[in-house]
Design a protein around this motif. Structure first.
Motif, short mmCIF file in Angstrom:
data_model
loop_
_atom_site.label_atom_id
_atom_site.label_comp_id
_atom_site.label_asym_id
_atom_site.label_seq_id
_atom_site.Cartn_x
_atom_site.Cartn_y
_atom_site.Cartn_z
N GLY A 178 33.38 38.27 20.77
CA GLY A 178 34.29 38.36 19.64
C GLY A 178 35.25 39.53 19.69
O GLY A 178 36.31 39.49 19.04
N ILE A 179 34.92 40.55 20.44
CA ILE A 179 35.76 41.75 20.49
C ILE A 179 37.20 41.45 20.91
O ILE A 179 38.14 41.88 20.22
CB ILE A 179 35.12 42.85 21.36
N PRO A 180 37.46 40.71 22.00
CA PRO A 180 38.85 40.45 22.37
C PRO A 180 39.63 39.67 21.30
O PRO A 180 40.80 39.93 21.06
CB PRO A 180 38.75 39.63 23.66
N TYR A 181 38.96 38.72 20.63
CA TYR A 181 39.64 37.95 19.60
C TYR A 181 40.00 38.83 18.40
O TYR A 181 41.02 38.62 17.76
CB TYR A 181 38.78 36.78 19.15
N PHE A 182 39.15 39.78 18.09
CA PHE A 182 39.42 40.68 16.97
C PHE A 182 40.51 41.69 17.32
O PHE A 182 41.44 41.91 16.54
CB PHE A 182 38.13 41.41 16.57
N LEU A 183 40.41 42.31 18.50
CA LEU A 183 41.35 43.36 18.87
C LEU A 183 42.72 42.82 19.30
O LEU A 183 43.74 43.47 19.10
CB LEU A 183 40.77 44.21 20.00
N PHE A 184 42.73 41.65 19.92
CA PHE A 184 43.97 41.11 20.48
C PHE A 184 44.27 39.71 19.94
O PHE A 184 44.62 38.80 20.69
CB PHE A 184 43.88 41.06 22.01
N ALA A 185 44.15 39.55 18.62
CA ALA A 185 44.32 38.23 18.00
C ALA A 185 45.69 37.62 18.28
O ALA A 185 45.80 36.41 18.46
CB ALA A 185 44.10 38.33 16.49
N GLU A 186 46.72 38.44 18.35
CA GLU A 186 48.06 37.93 18.59
C GLU A 186 48.24 37.47 20.04
O GLU A 186 49.02 36.55 20.31
CB GLU A 186 49.12 39.00 18.28
N ARG A 187 47.57 38.09 20.97
CA ARG A 187 47.74 37.79 22.40
C ARG A 187 46.77 36.71 22.92
O ARG A 187 47.02 36.13 23.96
CB ARG A 187 47.54 39.05 23.23
N MET A 188 45.69 36.47 22.20
CA MET A 188 44.66 35.55 22.71
C MET A 188 45.18 34.14 22.96
O MET A 188 44.83 33.54 23.99
CB MET A 188 43.45 35.52 21.78
#
Length: 68
Positions: free
Chosen positions: A20-30
């Motif tokens: 979940g960390i990448p989705y939370f930190l980089f929601a715009e780029r995912m």
């Protein structure tokens, strides 16, 4: 074989946290990253998956070798 269910549940929970960390930190780029991965050939995706498995196993091995 005796399974430590609490350890298994904690490991699954930790996997969810790390996933979940990448989705939370980089929601715009995912979405862009996911589209990029979706266009990659299966051979590349298998390589990425195998690399993640090996890194995970090495991390587990390292963690088990620590004596606190």
């Amino acid at each position: 074989m005796n399974i430590d269910w609490s350890l298994l549940i904690m490991a699954i929970g930790l996997a969810f946290v790390f996933e979940g960390i990448p989705y939370f930190l980089f929601a715009e780029r995912m979405p862009k990253w996911l589209l990029t991965f979706a266009t990659q050939p299966p051979k590349f995706l298998r390589f990425v998956g195998l690399t993640a498995i090996i890194l995970g196993l090495l991390t587990i091995s390292f963690g088990r070798s620590l004596n606190f």
